[in-house]
Design a protein around this motif. Structure first.
Motif, PDB file in Angstrom:
ATOM      1  N   PHE A 227       0.809  -1.224   0.000  1.00 41.95           N
ATOM      2  CA  PHE A 227       0.000   0.000   0.000  1.00 41.95           C
ATOM      3  C   PHE A 227       0.842   1.273   0.000  1.00 41.95           C
ATOM      4  CE2 PHE A 227      -2.493  -3.302   2.198  1.00 41.95           C
ATOM      5  CZ  PHE A 227      -3.586  -3.372   1.356  1.00 41.95           C
ATOM      6  N   SER A 228       2.029   1.196  -0.604  1.00 42.32           N
ATOM      7  CA  SER A 228       2.895   2.376  -0.661  1.00 42.32           C
ATOM      8  C   SER A 228       2.462   3.308  -1.789  1.00 42.32           C
ATOM      9  CB  SER A 228       4.350   1.954  -0.880  1.00 42.32           C
ATOM     10  OG  SER A 228       5.181   3.095  -1.043  1.00 42.32           O
ATOM     11  N   LYS A 229       2.470   4.612  -1.505  1.00 47.97           N
ATOM     12  CA  LYS A 229       2.099   5.599  -2.519  1.00 47.97           C
ATOM     13  C   LYS A 229       3.304   6.194  -3.227  1.00 47.97           C
ATOM     14  CE  LYS A 229       1.847   9.498   0.738  1.00 47.97           C
ATOM     15  NZ  LYS A 229       0.923  10.469   1.391  1.00 47.97           N
ATOM     16  N   ASN A 230       4.497   5.877  -2.727  1.00 43.43           N
ATOM     17  CA  ASN A 230       5.689   6.511  -3.289  1.00 43.43           C
ATOM     18  C   ASN A 230       6.851   5.541  -3.501  1.00 43.43           C
ATOM     19  OD1 ASN A 230       6.436   6.045  -0.629  1.00 43.43           O
ATOM     20  ND2 ASN A 230       6.181   8.189  -0.007  1.00 43.43           N
ATOM     21  N   GLY A 231       6.593   4.243  -3.370  1.00 47.16           N
ATOM     22  CA  GLY A 231       7.644   3.260  -3.549  1.00 47.16           C
ATOM     23  C   GLY A 231       8.528   3.060  -2.335  1.00 47.16           C
ATOM     24  N   ARG A 232       8.269   3.826  -1.275  1.00 50.34           N
ATOM     25  CA  ARG A 232       9.050   3.682  -0.042  1.00 50.34           C
ATOM     26  C   ARG A 232       8.346   2.704   0.896  1.00 50.34           C
ATOM     27  NH1 ARG A 232       9.739  10.205   0.682  1.00 50.34           N
ATOM     28  NH2 ARG A 232      11.138  10.524  -1.121  1.00 50.34           N
ATOM     29  N   PRO A 233       9.079   2.138   1.851  1.00 51.74           N
ATOM     30  CA  PRO A 233       8.487   1.135   2.741  1.00 51.74           C
ATOM     31  C   PRO A 233       7.338   1.702   3.575  1.00 51.74           C
ATOM     32  CG  PRO A 233      10.884   1.069   2.881  1.00 51.74           C
ATOM     33  CD  PRO A 233      10.534   2.299   2.098  1.00 51.74           C
ATOM     34  N   THR A 234       6.321   0.897   3.741  1.00 51.01           N
ATOM     35  CA  THR A 234       5.236   1.235   4.675  1.00 51.01           C
ATOM     36  C   THR A 234       5.431   0.491   5.983  1.00 51.01           C
ATOM     37  OG1 THR A 234       3.892  -0.519   3.684  1.00 51.01           O
ATOM     38  CG2 THR A 234       3.545   1.723   2.876  1.00 51.01           C
ATOM     39  N   MET A 235       6.260  -0.555   5.963  1.00 46.26           N
ATOM     40  CA  MET A 235       6.567  -1.343   7.167  1.00 46.26           C
ATOM     41  C   MET A 235       8.043  -1.679   7.196  1.00 46.26           C
ATOM     42  SD  MET A 235       3.398  -4.086   7.319  1.00 46.26           S
ATOM     43  CE  MET A 235       3.369  -4.414   5.545  1.00 46.26           C
ATOM     44  N   VAL A 236       8.625  -1.570   8.394  1.00 39.98           N
ATOM     45  CA  VAL A 236      10.025  -1.936   8.594  1.00 39.98           C
ATOM     46  C   VAL A 236      10.106  -2.720   9.900  1.00 39.98           C
ATOM     47  CG1 VAL A 236      12.355  -1.068   9.046  1.00 39.98           C
ATOM     48  CG2 VAL A 236      10.924   0.057   7.337  1.00 39.98           C
ATOM     49  N   PRO A 237      10.799  -3.870   9.902  1.00 40.42           N
ATOM     50  CA  PRO A 237      10.897  -4.657  11.142  1.00 40.42           C
ATOM     51  C   PRO A 237      11.733  -3.934  12.193  1.00 40.42           C
ATOM     52  CG  PRO A 237      12.302  -5.583   9.428  1.00 40.42           C
ATOM     53  CD  PRO A 237      11.497  -4.505   8.779  1.00 40.42           C
ATOM     54  N   THR A 238      11.423  -4.201  13.444  1.00 42.49           N
ATOM     55  CA  THR A 238      12.149  -3.617  14.559  1.00 42.49           C
ATOM     56  C   THR A 238      12.333  -4.695  15.634  1.00 42.49           C
ATOM     57  OG1 THR A 238      12.173  -1.784  16.160  1.00 42.49           O
ATOM     58  CG2 THR A 238      10.048  -2.785  15.709  1.00 42.49           C
ATOM     59  N   PRO A 239      13.440  -4.700  16.368  1.00 41.94           N
ATOM     60  CA  PRO A 239      14.534  -3.716  16.363  1.00 41.94           C
ATOM     61  C   PRO A 239      15.532  -3.911  15.226  1.00 41.94           C
ATOM     62  CG  PRO A 239      14.970  -5.387  18.002  1.00 41.94           C
ATOM     63  CD  PRO A 239      13.615  -5.708  17.439  1.00 41.94           C
ATOM     64  N   ASN A 240      15.535  -5.059  14.574  1.00 43.20           N
ATOM     65  CA  ASN A 240      16.481  -5.314  13.485  1.00 43.20           C
ATOM     66  C   ASN A 240      15.786  -5.058  12.157  1.00 43.20           C
ATOM     67  OD1 ASN A 240      18.319  -6.235  11.621  1.00 43.20           O
ATOM     68  ND2 ASN A 240      18.495  -8.301  12.453  1.00 43.20           N
ATOM     69  N   ASN A 241      16.097  -3.929  11.537  1.00 43.65           N
ATOM     70  CA  ASN A 241      15.381  -3.578  10.310  1.00 43.65           C
ATOM     71  C   ASN A 241      15.875  -4.321   9.086  1.00 43.65           C
ATOM     72  OD1 ASN A 241      17.785  -2.273   9.698  1.00 43.65           O
ATOM     73  ND2 ASN A 241      16.975  -0.211  10.099  1.00 43.65           N
ATOM     74  N   ASN A 242      16.831  -5.228   9.273  1.00 47.97           N
ATOM     75  CA  ASN A 242      17.311  -6.036   8.155  1.00 47.97           C
ATOM     76  C   ASN A 242      16.642  -7.403   8.080  1.00 47.97           C
ATOM     77  OD1 ASN A 242      19.253  -4.153   7.162  1.00 47.97           O
ATOM     78  ND2 ASN A 242      20.605  -4.685   8.875  1.00 47.97           N
ATOM     79  N   VAL A 243      15.776  -7.684   9.027  1.00 50.53           N
ATOM     80  CA  VAL A 243      15.095  -8.977   9.025  1.00 50.53           C
ATOM     81  C   VAL A 243      14.193  -9.082   7.793  1.00 50.53           C
ATOM     82  CG1 VAL A 243      13.373 -10.402  10.215  1.00 50.53           C
ATOM     83  CG2 VAL A 243      15.151  -9.225  11.522  1.00 50.53           C
ATOM     84  N   ALA A 244      14.270 -10.206   7.105  1.00 45.84           N
ATOM     85  CA  ALA A 244      13.388 -10.429   5.950  1.00 45.84           C
ATOM     86  C   ALA A 244      11.984 -10.731   6.450  1.00 45.84           C
ATOM     87  CB  ALA A 244      13.916 -11.594   5.120  1.00 45.84           C
ATOM     88  N   PHE A 245      10.987 -10.195   5.762  1.00 44.50           N
ATOM     89  CA  PHE A 245       9.607 -10.487   6.155  1.00 44.50           C
ATOM     90  C   PHE A 245       8.687 -10.294   4.955  1.00 44.50           C
ATOM     91  CE2 PHE A 245       9.647  -5.947   6.470  1.00 44.50           C
ATOM     92  CZ  PHE A 245       8.342  -5.521   6.279  1.00 44.50           C
ATOM     93  N   GLY A 246       7.479 -10.850   5.090  1.00 46.02           N
ATOM     94  CA  GLY A 246       6.499 -10.709   4.029  1.00 46.02           C
ATOM     95  C   GLY A 246       6.872 -11.431   2.755  1.00 46.02           C
ATOM     96  N   GLN A 247       7.655 -12.506   2.852  1.00 49.15           N
ATOM     97  CA  GLN A 247       8.111 -13.226   1.665  1.00 49.15           C
ATOM     98  C   GLN A 247       7.569 -14.650   1.584  1.00 49.15           C
ATOM     99  OE1 GLN A 247      12.401 -12.978   1.591  1.00 49.15           O
ATOM    100  NE2 GLN A 247      12.407 -10.731   1.576  1.00 49.15           N
ATOM    101  N   ALA A 248       6.584 -14.961   2.413  1.00 47.55           N
ATOM    102  CA  ALA A 248       6.073 -16.331   2.473  1.00 47.55           C
ATOM    103  C   ALA A 248       5.393 -16.749   1.174  1.00 47.55           C
ATOM    104  CB  ALA A 248       5.088 -16.471   3.628  1.00 47.55           C
ATOM    105  N   THR A 249       5.570 -18.010   0.829  1.00 41.62           N
ATOM    106  CA  THR A 249       4.889 -18.585  -0.326  1.00 41.62           C
ATOM    107  C   THR A 249       4.002 -19.763   0.086  1.00 41.62           C
ATOM    108  OG1 THR A 249       6.815 -19.994  -0.775  1.00 41.62           O
ATOM    109  CG2 THR A 249       6.691 -17.885  -1.940  1.00 41.62           C
ATOM    110  N   GLN A 250       3.945 -20.030   1.406  1.00 41.12           N
ATOM    111  CA  GLN A 250       3.049 -21.041   1.946  1.00 41.12           C
ATOM    112  C   GLN A 250       2.949 -20.842   3.456  1.00 41.12           C
ATOM    113  OE1 GLN A 250       4.577 -25.006   1.460  1.00 41.12           O
ATOM    114  NE2 GLN A 250       6.665 -24.413   1.981  1.00 41.12           N
ATOM    115  N   MET A 251       2.049 -21.568   4.100  1.00 39.24           N
ATOM    116  CA  MET A 251       1.873 -21.441   5.539  1.00 39.24           C
ATOM    117  C   MET A 251       3.170 -21.741   6.278  1.00 39.24           C
ATOM    118  SD  MET A 251      -1.880 -23.056   6.480  1.00 39.24           S
ATOM    119  CE  MET A 251      -1.590 -24.653   5.687  1.00 39.24           C
TER     120      MET A 251
END
Length: 265
Positions: A227-251
């Motif tokens: 839901f980004s309007k400008n190509g920038r992140p709308t969500m960033v993980p914390t406290p480690n902002n390098n954690v991968a997320f939102g990449q699931a392809t199955q349960m």
């Protein structure tokens, strides 16, 4: 002259080869469920008889339901039978091809391998069932609503194993991971980057977490730029902002654990 034409041909061949490589790279990378849903619902043009959709793919019947979770009580759960199984009738509309039906059935069957959920074909006399149809985009109601409950899996963009599982988890009672009440301990929302009037998709609600930890790998977690309007992140993980997320392809394991806890499998 011969050299010049040879150079032109070589450049054309190289360009074509590069395009083929790019296409292969794109098609070989399995898109996350969030990316698939956002693509499929981006140009959604619902028919007059279709519900309002919030959160990207959650069906609601009225504006009043927008900020409420209809499934924080047992009334939204599908009934468990005396043998300990939860039998959920389904009907697949006949406009799907045999290959498309196979994708849907594979998604339905994947639940029986890891839980007490059993999806079975609709039978005469069933008074509540999932009606799986190719409507406008991908969407589902949250939890059991009664009667013929539409799960939309459009033939244009929704027929993937991950999207089938995602929509079925909605129908079983689950919301998106990023709306969890403990979300702020794990995800920072950048409200300024969200499409205008789409902020409600990130409002926290009292979700059915079942005592499981926040899961970056959940099939219910949207990707960083959702839901980004400008190509920038709308969500960033914390406290480690390098954690991968939102990449699931199955349960994920947590998705399955949470489902089994909710239905006491």
């Amino acid at each position: 002259m011969f050299f010049s034409w040879s150079l032109v041909v070589l450049l054309l061949v190289s360009s074509t080869w590069a395009e083929v490589v790019n296409v292969e790279e794109e098609t070989s990378r399995e898109l996350s469920v969030g990316e698939l849903l956002e693509r499929a619902n981006r140009e959604r043009t619902p028919d007059f008889d279709e519900p309002m959709v919030i959160g990207g793919d959650i069906a609601v019947n009225s504006e009043a339901e927008r900020n409420a979770d209809p499934c924080t009580a047992n009334s939204c759960l599908w009934r468990k039978w005396t043998d300990g199984k939860v039998y959920i009738p389904y009907y697949i509309a006949n406009h799907y091809s045999s290959r498309e039906r196979d994708i849907i059935i594979r998604g339905l069957d994947s639940f029986s391998a890891v839980s007490c959920i059993r999806f079975r074909p609709y039978q005469s006399g069933d008074n509540e069932w999932l009606s799986i149809e190719s409507k406008s985009g991908c969407y589902s109601y949250v939890g059991r609503t009664g009667g013929a409950q539409v799960v939309s899996l459009s033939r244009q963009g929704c027929l993937y194993h991950s999207t089938v599982q995602h929509e079925l988890l909605h129908a079983l009672g689950f919301n998106h991971e990023q709306t969890r009440s403990d979300r702020d301990n794990h995800i920072l929302v950048y409200w300024e980057n969200i499409i205008d009037d789409m902020e409600y998709n990130f409002y926290k609600i009292d979700t059915l977490n079942q005592g499981t930890p926040y899961d970056y790998n959940s099939v219910m977690q949207y990707e960083r730029n959702a839901f980004s309007k400008n190509g920038r992140p709308t969500m960033v993980p914390t406290p480690n902002n390098n954690v991968a997320f939102g990449q699931a392809t199955q349960m994920s394991r947590n998705d399955i654990d949470r489902l089994n806890r909710l239905y006491k499998c």
